[in-house]
Enzyme design. Structure first.
Site, PDB file in Angstrom:
ATOM      1  N   CYS A  89     -18.759 -11.649  -8.358  1.00  0.00           N
ATOM      2  CA  CYS A  89     -19.807 -11.419  -7.356  1.00  0.00           C
ATOM      3  C   CYS A  89     -21.168 -11.987  -7.760  1.00  0.00           C
ATOM      4  O   CYS A  89     -22.111 -11.936  -6.963  1.00  0.00           O
ATOM      5  CB  CYS A  89     -19.975  -9.925  -7.104  1.00  0.00           C
ATOM      6  SG  CYS A  89     -18.574  -9.168  -6.297  1.00  0.00           S
ATOM      7  N   ASP A 126       0.824  -1.201   0.000  1.00  0.00           N
ATOM      8  CA  ASP A 126       0.000   0.000   0.000  1.00  0.00           C
ATOM      9  C   ASP A 126       0.870   1.269   0.000  1.00  0.00           C
ATOM     10  O   ASP A 126       0.498   2.265   0.584  1.00  0.00           O
ATOM     11  CB  ASP A 126      -0.885  -0.041   1.258  1.00  0.00           C
ATOM     12  CG  ASP A 126      -2.049   0.933   1.175  1.00  0.00           C
ATOM     13  OD1 ASP A 126      -2.353   1.395   0.069  1.00  0.00           O
ATOM     14  OD2 ASP A 126      -2.645   1.246   2.222  1.00  0.00           O
ATOM     15  N   CYS A 162     -24.002   0.951   0.718  1.00  0.00           N
ATOM     16  CA  CYS A 162     -23.086   2.107   0.814  1.00  0.00           C
ATOM     17  C   CYS A 162     -23.885   3.380   1.107  1.00  0.00           C
ATOM     18  O   CYS A 162     -24.747   3.775   0.315  1.00  0.00           O
ATOM     19  CB  CYS A 162     -22.295   2.267  -0.478  1.00  0.00           C
ATOM     20  SG  CYS A 162     -21.240   3.734  -0.446  1.00  0.00           S
ATOM     21  N   CYS A 169     -16.431   8.256  -1.043  1.00  0.00           N
ATOM     22  CA  CYS A 169     -16.277   7.151  -0.091  1.00  0.00           C
ATOM     23  C   CYS A 169     -15.905   7.683   1.299  1.00  0.00           C
ATOM     24  O   CYS A 169     -15.034   8.550   1.440  1.00  0.00           O
ATOM     25  CB  CYS A 169     -15.203   6.197  -0.606  1.00  0.00           C
ATOM     26  SG  CYS A 169     -14.793   4.880   0.528  1.00  0.00           S
ATOM     27  N   CYS A 225     -19.328  -1.714   3.366  1.00  0.00           N
ATOM     28  CA  CYS A 225     -19.468  -2.577   2.174  1.00  0.00           C
ATOM     29  C   CYS A 225     -18.780  -3.915   2.360  1.00  0.00           C
ATOM     30  O   CYS A 225     -19.050  -4.860   1.620  1.00  0.00           O
ATOM     31  CB  CYS A 225     -18.977  -1.868   0.919  1.00  0.00           C
ATOM     32  SG  CYS A 225     -17.272  -1.303   0.999  1.00  0.00           S
TER      33      CYS A 225
HETATM   34  S1  SF4 Z   1     -21.346  -7.561  -1.194  1.00  0.00           S
HETATM   35 FE1  SF4 Z   1     -20.490  -6.586  -3.025  1.00  0.00          FE
HETATM   36  S2  SF4 Z   1     -18.391  -7.333  -3.099  1.00  0.00           S
HETATM   37 FE2  SF4 Z   1     -19.488  -8.734  -1.736  1.00  0.00          FE
HETATM   38  S3  SF4 Z   1     -20.189 -10.384  -3.099  1.00  0.00           S
HETATM   39 FE3  SF4 Z   1     -21.841  -8.861  -2.950  1.00  0.00          FE
HETATM   40  S4  SF4 Z   1     -21.514  -7.537  -4.744  1.00  0.00           S
HETATM   41 FE4  SF4 Z   1     -19.607  -8.665  -4.395  1.00  0.00          FE
HETATM   42  S1  SF4 Z   2     -16.078   2.024   2.393  1.00  0.00           S
HETATM   43 FE1  SF4 Z   2     -17.623   1.045   1.080  1.00  0.00          FE
HETATM   44  S2  SF4 Z   2     -19.594   1.405   2.104  1.00  0.00           S
HETATM   45 FE2  SF4 Z   2     -18.125   2.788   3.008  1.00  0.00          FE
HETATM   46  S3  SF4 Z   2     -18.428   4.676   1.839  1.00  0.00           S
HETATM   47 FE3  SF4 Z   2     -16.721   3.563   0.874  1.00  0.00          FE
HETATM   48  S4  SF4 Z   2     -17.652   2.377  -0.732  1.00  0.00           S
HETATM   49 FE4  SF4 Z   2     -19.310   3.037   0.613  1.00  0.00          FE
END
Ligand code: SF4
Ligand code: SF4
Length: 315
Positions: free
Chosen positions: A189, A135, A199, A215, A245
């Site tokens: 997915c 990273d 989100c 984000c 997420c």
């Molecule tokens: S929550 Fe998002 S990243 Fe996880 S399997 Fe479902 S679509 Fe894919």
């Molecule tokens: S970390 Fe995931 S759920 Fe949280 S704001 Fe970013 S994209 Fe959205």
């Protein structure tokens, strides 16, 4: 070094050693340019989805071709370190992302990758050109992890390992040794979409494009300025990072069982009073060794004020 192993044997020995060191998984990919990723990255930057993270546009060619970064680069050795600490350790009004609840992962991953490098040099093959990353440089880490067979890139843009899901740090050793590569991971997915719906800021497009400028992780950690007011009611208690997420992702259901002991969780205070009264000295005491320390007291304090609802009065 007697009986120099062939590239198949060498790859197997390296992966075995990585697991012995405490990494959760290790895979190998052959170095090549990444033209599809380059095209996507170019479009993503053109859309302004990187927000004010202008550095993401730097070193564009190196980002999509490690051979330009490490002389004679032949193989990318990718390691994963699962950090799926138990979410139950967090209660109260204020939340921080799991990665910030322990030692600074950059240092941990690099420390053990350095050990892996020493092992390769002492036991397998001399390396004249080698670099360690976590990273910290223009490396498309999730793509290399996918190409090394360690998982797929989910709609939430996280690397998803089939056993321990997405709560994992990624590190790489890019080396000039020719090693047997793994098969790229071919998962996806399906039609899940849980993360898109969950989100709170609408940062994830249904096609899996992440608008990082919306984000919460970016807004609370990367963005130097205060979180813009339209997002104040969307932080869901997060004062640093966001795991929403990932929390809703079905692949993380059993993640906690796989957490590596290499990365140690530290005691993060859970009571609201700690966060509301946190002084620079408290921040120092509790987060000196955490990745959160890089974000700094001032920014975290601003985020706390927003979540507590007292931000307007302090501006
Ligand atoms: S929550 Fe998002 S990243 Fe996880 S399997 Fe479902 S679509 Fe894919
Ligand atoms: S970390 Fe995931 S759920 Fe949280 S704001 Fe970013 S994209 Fe959205």
């Amino acid at each position: 070094m007697s009986n120099v192993p062939d590239k198949i044997e060498a790859a197997a020995l390296i992966k075995k050693k990585a697991l012995e060191l405490g990494f959760s998984a290790c895979g190998i990919a052959s170095v090549s340019s990444l033209p599809e990723d380059a095209a996507m990255l170019r479009q993503w930057l053109a859309n302004g989805y990187n927000g004010r993270m202008a550095y993401l546009a730097n070193h564009f060619d190196k980002r999509t071709n490690p051979a330009l970064m490490v002389e004679n680069a032949r193989s990318v050795i990718v390691v994963l370190l699962s950090y799926a600490v138990d979410e139950a350790t967090q209660s109260g009004k204020y939340r921080i992302a799991r990665y910030a609840k322990g030692d600074d992962y950059h240092l941990v991953v690099k420390q053990y990758l350095a050990e892996l490098q020493r092992y390769i040099e002492n036991e397998i093959t001399p390396l004249t050109s080698v670099r360690i990353f976590c990273d910290s440089a223009p490396v498309l880490e999730r793509r290399w992890a996918q190409r090394a067979g360690l998982g797929f890139i989910g709609t939430n843009r996280c690397l998803i390992h089939p056993d321990f899901g997405s709560f994992c740090f990624i590190g790489e050793l890019i080396v000039d040794a020719d090693l047997e590569p793994d098969f790229p991971h071919g998962g996806d997915c399906g039609n899940c979409g849980h993360c898109v719906k969950a989100c709170p800021t609408g940062a994830i497009e249904p096609d899996g494009t992440l608008n990082a400028s919306k984000c919460i992780s970016y807004l609370t950690v990367e963005l130097k300025d205060q979180v813009p007011a339209p997002y104040n009611s969307s932080l869901k208690g997060y004062v640093a990072g966001c795991d929403i997420c990932q929390n809703v992702c079905p692949w993380n259901k059993n993640a906690a069982a796989f957490a590596s002991t290499l990365w140690k969780q530290t005691r993060v205070p859970t009571d609201d009073a700690f966060w509301e009264n946190m002084t620079p000295e408290d921040f120092d005491t509790h987060f000196r060794n955490s990745a959160l320390y890089r974000t700094g007291y001032k920014k975290i304090k601003q985020n706390i004020d927003i979540v507590s609802g007292s931000a307007a009065g302090r501006r």
